[in-house]
Design an enzyme around this catalytic site. Structure first.
Site, mmCIF file in Angstrom:
data_model
loop_
_atom_site.group_PDB
_atom_site.id
_atom_site.type_symbol
_atom_site.label_atom_id
_atom_site.label_comp_id
_atom_site.label_asym_id
_atom_site.label_seq_id
_atom_site.Cartn_x
_atom_site.Cartn_y
_atom_site.Cartn_z
ATOM 1 N N GLN A 127 0.822 -1.348 0.137
ATOM 2 C CA GLN A 127 -0.363 0.355 -0.230
ATOM 3 C C GLN A 127 0.884 1.396 0.144
ATOM 4 O O GLN A 127 0.967 2.439 -0.376
ATOM 5 C CB GLN A 127 -0.683 -0.061 0.743
ATOM 6 C CG GLN A 127 -0.523 0.174 2.181
ATOM 7 C CD GLN A 127 -1.420 0.427 4.136
ATOM 8 O OE1 GLN A 127 -1.227 -1.332 4.253
ATOM 9 N NE2 GLN A 127 -1.040 1.571 4.545
ATOM 10 N N CYS A 133 -5.187 1.101 3.182
ATOM 11 C CA CYS A 133 -5.020 -1.263 4.092
ATOM 12 C C CYS A 133 -6.365 -1.138 3.303
ATOM 13 O O CYS A 133 -6.511 -2.624 3.245
ATOM 14 C CB CYS A 133 -4.607 -1.604 4.726
ATOM 15 S SG CYS A 133 -5.515 -0.054 6.470
ATOM 16 N N HIS A 273 -6.855 -1.059 10.699
ATOM 17 C CA HIS A 273 -5.986 -1.373 9.888
ATOM 18 C C HIS A 273 -6.756 -2.938 9.332
ATOM 19 O O HIS A 273 -7.886 -3.734 10.172
ATOM 20 C CB HIS A 273 -4.887 -1.970 10.409
ATOM 21 C CG HIS A 273 -3.296 -3.059 8.982
ATOM 22 N ND1 HIS A 273 -3.402 -1.559 7.488
ATOM 23 C CD2 HIS A 273 -3.181 -3.771 8.399
ATOM 24 C CE1 HIS A 273 -2.616 -2.933 7.125
ATOM 25 N NE2 HIS A 273 -2.478 -3.378 7.804
#
Length: 325
Positions: A127, A133, A273
């Site tokens: 990324q 993400c 995340h």
């Protein structure tokens, strides 16, 4: 062991610190390995951060833990810097708290790994310095679901999600959620390929072309918040599943083994995340998830990690989903 005193003038003033000669040797080797270059001021600052990270890694690995840590591409960063560059910058309001997924009634296998079941998982991606993400979790899941059901594995566009999915409560490089991204693809009627809409790691203007759409979503299956057995059922009987969890400082330097933590939380408001569960298993009596990350193949276990299963570790069961194609 001989120590050197290094003086470093920082923006906030002057500071001094001791760095082991051996640490500076390791730092220079690490710089060469990761193609790093600094000016003089930055060199001594990063040397100090590297030395502190290395001490933390060494201390952890001397203890009795289920996972090991190691130097990696992030070892010259503080965790605050890492969070700003790679994790969500603002909390996400998970839309998958009330699930519509109902599990099977049959027995489930003790383990499963979709990487070994066929050509269903794309290679690990990176990324970059963008909190995107969620887009990689989304494309990874949709790529796999499409391959399992349609027979063709095609890398899909994260950049389209970064640029175009804001109306579904996503925020480009500042974060988003796979469940909301699947909804975008469903109502947008398509997602382009990585080749046709390549990744830039920055927010940009939407350039979606409907004629080039390559993947589609008919419905979004949200697994009820904290229903980790529902996640097991989905991965065992259907396909990989997108999930979100909270990354804390020790995870930044994860190397291998089953990750577990007492520093993270298990609630929806702390996740920062998004990743992709591609299977599960057990090691030395500890059940785990097999998870695909988006920090490149040189991080962790060839870009993957294992995390303890069955305890909602770091909130991983707080917000999970997958698409129907």
């Amino acid at each position: 062991m001989r120590f050197w005193l290094v003086l470093c003038c920082l923006a906030a003033g002057s500071s001094s610190f001791y760095v082991a000669e051996q640490d500076e040797f390791h730092f220079k080797s690490w710089m060469a390995q990761h193609n790093k270059a600094y000016n003089m001021k930055e060199y001594y600052l990063r040397l100090q951060v590297f030395s502190q990270n290395k001490k933390r890694i060494d201390k952890h690995n001397q203890g009795n833990h289920s996972f090991t840590m190691a130097l990696n591409q992030f070892s010259d960063m503080t965790f605050s810097e890492f969070k700003e560059a790679f994790l969500w910058s603002e909390p996400q309001n998970c839309s998958a708290t009330k699930g519509n997924y109902y599990g099977s009634n049959g027995p489930l296998p003790d383990s499963i790994d979709w990487r070994k079941k066929g050509n269903y998982i794309t290679p690990v991606k990176n990324q970059g310095r963008c909190g995107s993400c969620w887009t990689f979790s989304t494309t990874g899941c949709l790529e796999s679901v499409t391959a399992i059901n349609k027979g063709k594995l095609v890398p899909l566009s994260e950049q389209q999600l970064v640029d175009c999915a804001q109306d579904f409560n996503n925020h480009g490089c500042n974060g988003g959620l796979p469940s909301q991204a699947f909804e975008y693809v469903m109502y947008n009627k398509g997602l382009m390929t990585e080749q046709d809409y390549p990744y830039k790691a920055v927010d940009g203007a939407c350039k979606y072309k409907p004629s080039l759409a390559a993947a589609f979503v008919k419905n979004v299956m949200n697994i009820s918040a904290y229903d980790e057995m529902g996640m097991v059922d989905a991965v065992a009987t259907h396909n990989p599943v997108s999930l979100a969890f909270e990354v804390t400082s020790d995870f930044m330097q994860y190397s291998q083994g089953v990750y577990t933590s007492t520093a993270c939380h298990n609630t929806t408001d702390k996740v920062n995340h998004a990743v992709l569960a591609v299977g599960y298993g057990e090691e030395n009596g500890t059940p785990y998830w097999i998870v695909k990350n988006s920090w490149g193949p040189n991080w962790g276990m060839d870009g993957y990690f294992l995390i303890e299963r069955g305890r909602n570790m770091c909130g991983l069961a707080a917000c999970s989903a997958f698409p129907v194609v």
